[in-house]
Write a protein that holds these residues in place. Structure first.
Motif, mmCIF file in Angstrom:
data_model
loop_
_atom_site.group_PDB
_atom_site.id
_atom_site.type_symbol
_atom_site.label_atom_id
_atom_site.label_comp_id
_atom_site.label_asym_id
_atom_site.label_seq_id
_atom_site.Cartn_x
_atom_site.Cartn_y
_atom_site.Cartn_z
ATOM 1 N N VAL A 14 0.838 -1.198 0.000
ATOM 2 C CA VAL A 14 0.000 0.000 0.000
ATOM 3 C C VAL A 14 0.877 1.253 0.000
ATOM 4 C CG1 VAL A 14 -1.457 1.352 1.565
ATOM 5 C CG2 VAL A 14 -2.044 -1.018 1.085
ATOM 6 N N HIS A 15 0.605 2.158 -0.915
ATOM 7 C CA HIS A 15 1.285 3.459 -0.956
ATOM 8 C C HIS A 15 0.237 4.560 -1.028
ATOM 9 C CE1 HIS A 15 5.054 1.391 -1.925
ATOM 10 N NE2 HIS A 15 4.378 0.687 -2.807
ATOM 11 N N PHE A 16 0.561 5.694 -0.412
ATOM 12 C CA PHE A 16 -0.371 6.822 -0.447
ATOM 13 C C PHE A 16 0.183 7.949 -1.309
ATOM 14 C CE2 PHE A 16 -1.498 4.634 3.446
ATOM 15 C CZ PHE A 16 -2.883 4.675 3.432
ATOM 16 N N THR A 17 -0.727 8.668 -1.961
ATOM 17 C CA THR A 17 -0.338 9.842 -2.749
ATOM 18 C C THR A 17 -1.435 10.895 -2.597
ATOM 19 O OG1 THR A 17 0.536 10.506 -4.901
ATOM 20 C CG2 THR A 17 -1.429 9.128 -4.941
ATOM 21 N N PRO A 18 -1.069 12.184 -2.613
ATOM 22 C CA PRO A 18 -2.115 13.199 -2.439
ATOM 23 C C PRO A 18 -3.178 13.122 -3.539
ATOM 24 C CG PRO A 18 0.074 14.165 -2.240
ATOM 25 C CD PRO A 18 0.272 12.769 -2.738
ATOM 26 N N GLY A 19 -4.382 13.505 -3.201
ATOM 27 C CA GLY A 19 -5.426 13.620 -4.201
ATOM 28 C C GLY A 19 -4.998 14.652 -5.228
ATOM 29 N N SER A 20 -5.419 14.493 -6.504
ATOM 30 C CA SER A 20 -4.811 15.348 -7.524
ATOM 31 C C SER A 20 -5.805 16.215 -8.283
ATOM 32 C CB SER A 20 -4.001 14.500 -8.503
ATOM 33 O OG SER A 20 -4.842 13.597 -9.148
ATOM 34 N N ALA A 21 -5.232 17.267 -8.853
ATOM 35 C CA ALA A 21 -5.909 18.161 -9.796
ATOM 36 C C ALA A 21 -7.046 18.997 -9.204
ATOM 37 C CB ALA A 21 -6.401 17.394 -11.016
ATOM 38 N N ALA A 22 -6.880 19.439 -7.966
ATOM 39 C CA ALA A 22 -7.884 20.343 -7.389
ATOM 40 C C ALA A 22 -7.813 21.697 -8.092
ATOM 41 C CB ALA A 22 -7.617 20.525 -5.897
ATOM 42 N N ILE A 23 -8.952 22.359 -8.193
ATOM 43 C CA ILE A 23 -8.951 23.679 -8.820
ATOM 44 C C ILE A 23 -8.826 24.800 -7.778
ATOM 45 C CG2 ILE A 23 -10.182 23.068 -10.947
ATOM 46 C CD1 ILE A 23 -12.763 23.989 -9.516
ATOM 47 N N GLY A 61 -5.688 10.479 -2.386
ATOM 48 C CA GLY A 61 -6.735 11.199 -1.663
ATOM 49 C C GLY A 61 -6.236 12.226 -0.676
ATOM 50 N N PRO A 62 -5.146 11.940 0.065
ATOM 51 C CA PRO A 62 -4.730 12.873 1.115
ATOM 52 C C PRO A 62 -4.711 14.339 0.665
ATOM 53 C CG PRO A 62 -3.443 10.888 1.276
ATOM 54 C CD PRO A 62 -4.336 10.726 0.078
ATOM 55 N N GLY A 63 -5.156 15.190 1.576
ATOM 56 C CA GLY A 63 -5.157 16.635 1.336
ATOM 57 C C GLY A 63 -6.439 17.141 0.713
ATOM 58 N N MET A 64 -7.243 16.227 0.174
ATOM 59 C CA MET A 64 -8.357 16.661 -0.670
ATOM 60 C C MET A 64 -9.657 16.855 0.106
ATOM 61 S SD MET A 64 -8.569 17.505 -3.811
ATOM 62 C CE MET A 64 -7.792 16.653 -5.158
ATOM 63 N N LEU A 65 -10.370 17.914 -0.292
ATOM 64 C CA LEU A 65 -11.676 18.253 0.281
ATOM 65 C C LEU A 65 -12.651 18.534 -0.866
ATOM 66 C CD1 LEU A 65 -10.404 20.889 2.878
ATOM 67 C CD2 LEU A 65 -11.515 18.739 3.511
ATOM 68 N N ASP A 66 -13.926 18.665 -0.508
ATOM 69 C CA ASP A 66 -14.895 19.264 -1.424
ATOM 70 C C ASP A 66 -14.981 18.552 -2.790
ATOM 71 O OD1 ASP A 66 -16.727 21.066 -2.376
ATOM 72 O OD2 ASP A 66 -15.414 22.826 -2.308
ATOM 73 N N PHE A 67 -15.278 17.281 -2.780
ATOM 74 C CA PHE A 67 -15.475 16.508 -4.028
ATOM 75 C C PHE A 67 -14.264 16.603 -4.973
ATOM 76 C CE2 PHE A 67 -19.483 18.252 -2.490
ATOM 77 C CZ PHE A 67 -20.192 17.094 -2.219
ATOM 78 N N GLU A 68 -13.090 16.408 -4.441
ATOM 79 C CA GLU A 68 -11.862 16.434 -5.249
ATOM 80 C C GLU A 68 -11.598 17.800 -5.889
ATOM 81 O OE1 GLU A 68 -10.857 12.997 -7.710
ATOM 82 O OE2 GLU A 68 -12.657 11.993 -7.016
ATOM 83 N N SER A 69 -12.119 18.861 -5.291
ATOM 84 C CA SER A 69 -11.911 20.157 -5.941
ATOM 85 C C SER A 69 -11.033 21.102 -5.131
ATOM 86 C CB SER A 69 -13.265 20.837 -6.201
ATOM 87 O OG SER A 69 -13.770 21.372 -5.005
ATOM 88 N N CYS A 70 -10.689 20.714 -3.914
ATOM 89 C CA CYS A 70 -9.949 21.653 -3.060
ATOM 90 C C CYS A 70 -8.856 20.934 -2.268
ATOM 91 C CB CYS A 70 -10.929 22.335 -2.101
ATOM 92 S SG CYS A 70 -10.131 23.497 -1.003
ATOM 93 N N GLN A 71 -7.619 21.398 -2.436
ATOM 94 C CA GLN A 71 -6.523 20.843 -1.646
ATOM 95 C C GLN A 71 -6.264 21.751 -0.452
ATOM 96 O OE1 GLN A 71 -4.108 18.695 -0.896
ATOM 97 N NE2 GLN A 71 -4.435 17.081 -2.429
ATOM 98 N N SER A 72 -5.856 21.128 0.637
ATOM 99 C CA SER A 72 -5.492 21.892 1.827
ATOM 100 C C SER A 72 -4.174 21.335 2.351
ATOM 101 C CB SER A 72 -6.586 21.743 2.886
ATOM 102 O OG SER A 72 -6.051 21.956 4.173
ATOM 103 N N LEU A 73 -3.189 22.196 2.494
ATOM 104 C CA LEU A 73 -1.894 21.729 3.000
ATOM 105 C C LEU A 73 -2.031 21.264 4.447
ATOM 106 C CD1 LEU A 73 0.702 24.237 1.505
ATOM 107 C CD2 LEU A 73 -0.218 22.123 0.562
#
Lengths: 211, 484
Positions: free
Chosen positions: B90-99, B347-359
């Motif tokens: 298992v590896h994790f990666t941040p959720g991608s392509a937030a606007i 997925g990590p970092g992602m909010l709001d239906f894959e539209s918003c990243q938060s550090l």
């Protein structure tokens, strides 16, 4: 690396055998015991304390360092006394009457000793008078009380009342700790300090002694 | 023993796959790409040119599956292995392509800038439980047509971790490929040590647009790993039942595998996706819905049944703030995904239906990933039998804080999260400023940005990356890249 630095590093590694050997050698080299204490043992413990505070190391590392500190301290103590150098200070500790929970108190004891204090551990279930009498006889400047039960907490106030009645509150400061306690409770009963954990207790005792 | 979770019996998996194959051969899949239609026709697939529809018989699907690698690895920009996508790793990666990005100070969303992206790379580079970067959000201070390659460029310039990414147009693949060639030195070296994974997304239901299908064959030509991101929406553009959604996901993903493998047999892939249920009350696609997570874990089982490494968009939240909902949805998702053995968890970092990243959320999620990684290590005896001597020591010493046994196993047995996770007693917490989760996360983000060390990629390669990106920007009329 000079020998005092080596002692400090060995303390940080929790290597009691090295601390023992190095301290012995430093004494043979006629380095003043006070310097061995301050720049070797205490220096190592200060670094350990700092790292622990910042979560770089954990409690077992601190306790191991404390154990290594004793290995040096045991040799230095008689020499320090001979030189007329006062100890860091004496602290009387114990859980108050009715409280048999001593795990936290033991931890505080180990860490205070590790910081260079003389610790007089009264065991558990300690009556109020015993705290005060021991502190007076031993010349301790600090009484540390612990409680895990809400039912035993009020005994702390009895100790403070005795100190007040005997006009000892200037000479003997009180520090309290334990799960149900708080800063607010310390204020209510007139204790000098509340410590939220063992490391905080050591810091607080240092501050109280300096006052 | 590694703890596991399972949703599907093999007999059900087999029925789902059989039904998906039936759909592919009978109803077919729409592909808006003449080159691919021609390729498939050459491989004896029936093609309706006018409707751009191709009917994939099951032999073709089986042939494609037979050449698909069962595992592959990723390597950072310096060539060190970071990810091994095989078995239940298992590896994790941040959720991608937030606007959007959730602004650290105002706690409101705004369009991200170059500076935000660089700060993100600085942070993700130092988060130990995230094996790769992703091109997590889209800087809005560059011309839109280069916004995809620009993210990759910044990631390669400032970070070392490999990158989960994707192109927004067919055209931008070329510079994104050239950026990778600049890092690795040659096409062969890139094939030998993959640096990125490209997301290729079919459109539900059963359709491949020109851009994404072209990305897929372009990646295949360069052996750049592809993750298939099928996105059926249960009850909207997919059957409302989870099983029906799985049939559609399987059909769409298998069609992608056929395109990729017929283009270049052996192209590494992740059997991935980003399906969701459709919430008919709010007209939204909740990534934090438990059924969405169940679909993810279940299609992963189908991927594993086919001996393929897997991926999912899970461990993210639909919440708008870093609040309890954000924590619970991300935590449940990460836990289920890891128990299911999803190889690449996005997925990590992602909010709001894959539209918003938060550090700040990224820093918190890193701890979730750490906890979950500990969870799947399970409970394994270590010098625990016979127990008498250790318990004798305990009774004698009254504690085991400095016992040899403790010192040997403490850091393996117990996971120690960073200061974002509050484990202080109340008094200490008060003493240290009564910090909320957001306060603590904000502190960590600031600390990480300060402690960042530049990537060790050579200056020569960095300059080549800069030249490539500047030329690409100029091609679209942007004379200068934003100040870095």
């Amino acid at each position: 690396m000079d020998i005092l630095k080596k002692i400090s590093v060995s303390i940080q590694h929790g290597d009691d055998q090295s601390v023992f050997t190095l301290t012995k050698r430093a004494i043979e080299m006629n380095i003043p015991p006070k310097d061995i204490l301050d720049h070797g043992l205490i220096d190592g413990m200060n670094i350990i304390g700092d790292k622990f505070k910042h979560h770089e190391i954990f409690l077992p590392d601190v306790l191991l360092a404390a154990r290594a500190m004793y290995a040096g301290m045991d040799q230095l103590k008689p020499l320090l006394v001979k030189d007329g150098i006062p100890s860091m200070g004496k602290v009387v500790i114990g859980p108050v009457r009715g409280d048999l929970h001593d795990i936290g108190k033991n931890l505080v004891g180990i860490m205070l000793k590790g910081a260079g204090f003389d610790v007089i551990d009264l065991g558990k279930d300690v009556p109020p008078e015993k705290f005060v009498n021991t502190a007076t006889i031993e010349g301790a400047k600090i009484i540390g009380m612990s409680a895990l039960l809400t039912t035993t907490m009020p005994v702390m106030k009895e100790v403070i009342t005795i100190l007040r009645n005997q006009n000892l509150t200037d000479k003997i400061k009180t520090i309290i700790g334990g799960a149900p306690l708080s800063k607010e409770y310390a204020r209510q009963i007139g204790a000098d300090v509340y410590a939220y954990d063992a490391a905080n207790a050591v810091e607080s005792v240092k501050q109280l002694i300096q006052k | 023993m590694r703890p596991k979770i399972q949703f599907l019996e093999n007999t059900l998996i087999e029925r789902i796959i059989a039904e998906a194959k039936e759909i592919l051969s009978t109803l077919g899949v729409e592909i808006n790409n003449p080159a691919i239609l021609s390729l498939l026709s050459d491989h004896s697939a029936k093609v309706d040119i006018e409707k751009e529809r191709v009917f994939l018989h099951s032999n073709l699907v089986d042939k494609a599956l037979s050449t698909t690698p069962q595992s592959f690895r990723l390597y950072d920009t310096l060539g060190n292995e970071t990810n091994n996508f095989s078995k239940n790793n298992v590896h994790f990666t941040p959720g991608s392509a937030a606007i959007n990005i959730l602004d650290s100070n105002t706690k409101k969303i705004r369009k991200p800038t170059t500076e935000d992206y660089i700060n993100y790379v600085k942070v993700v580079s130092q988060l130990p439980h995230l094996a790769s970067q992703s091109t997590a959000f889209i800087p809005a201070d560059v011309y839109e047509k280069i916004s995809d390659s620009y993210r990759l460029f910044l990631s390669l310039l400032y970070g070392e971790k490999p990158i989960v990414t994707g192109a927004f147009t067919a055209e931008s693949f070329h510079v994104m490929k050239n950026l990778q060639l600049a890092v690795r030195g040659s096409k062969e070296a890139l094939r030998e040590k993959p640096l990125t994974i490209f997301s290729c997304c079919p459109t539900a239901p059963l359709k491949w647009s020109y851009a994404t299908s072209q990305n897929l064959i372009d990646c295949a030509k360069y052996s750049i790993p592809v993750e298939f991101i099928s996105m059926p929406l249960s009850g909207f553009v997919a059957p409302v039942t989870l099983t029906g959604t799985l049939i559609q996901h399987t059909a769409e993903t298998l069609s992608g595998i056929v395109i990729g493998q017929l283009t270049n047999p052996g192209t590494p892939i992740l059997y991935g996706g980003s399906p969701a249920i459709f919430d008919v009350r709010y007209e939204t696609t909740p990534m934090g819905a438990i059924e969405t997570m169940m679909i993810d874990c279940a299609y992963n089982e189908i991927g594993k049944y086919l001996d393929l490494p897997t991926q999912a968009y899970i461990s993210l939240s639909d919440s708008k703030q870093l609040d309890a909902q954000a924590g619970l949805e991300s935590g449940i998702g990460a836990t289920l995904a890891a128990l299911a053995g999803i190889n690449n968890i996005s997925g990590p970092g992602m909010l709001d239906f894959e539209s918003c990243q938060s550090l700040e959320k990224l820093v918190l999620d890193n701890e979730i990933c750490g906890m979950v990684s500990r969870l799947i290590e399970g409970i394994n005896p270590k010098e625990d039998f016979p127990a008498i001597s250790l318990f004798t020591e305990l009774l004698d010493e009254k504690h085991l804080l400095i016992a040899d046994h403790t010192r040997r196993y403490l850091r393996d047995e117990h996971f120690f999260p960073g200061p974002v996770i509050d484990r202080a007693n109340r008094s200490r917490w008060i003493e240290e400023g009564e910090k909320t989760l957001f306060d603590r996360a904000q502190g960590e983000v600031e600390k990480l940005i300060k402690s960042y060390q530049p990537s060790q990629l050579s200056d020569e390669i960095k300059n080549e990356l800069i030249q490539l990106m500047e030329r690409e920007a100029q091609r679209f009329g942007q004379e200068k890249l934003p100040k870095r």
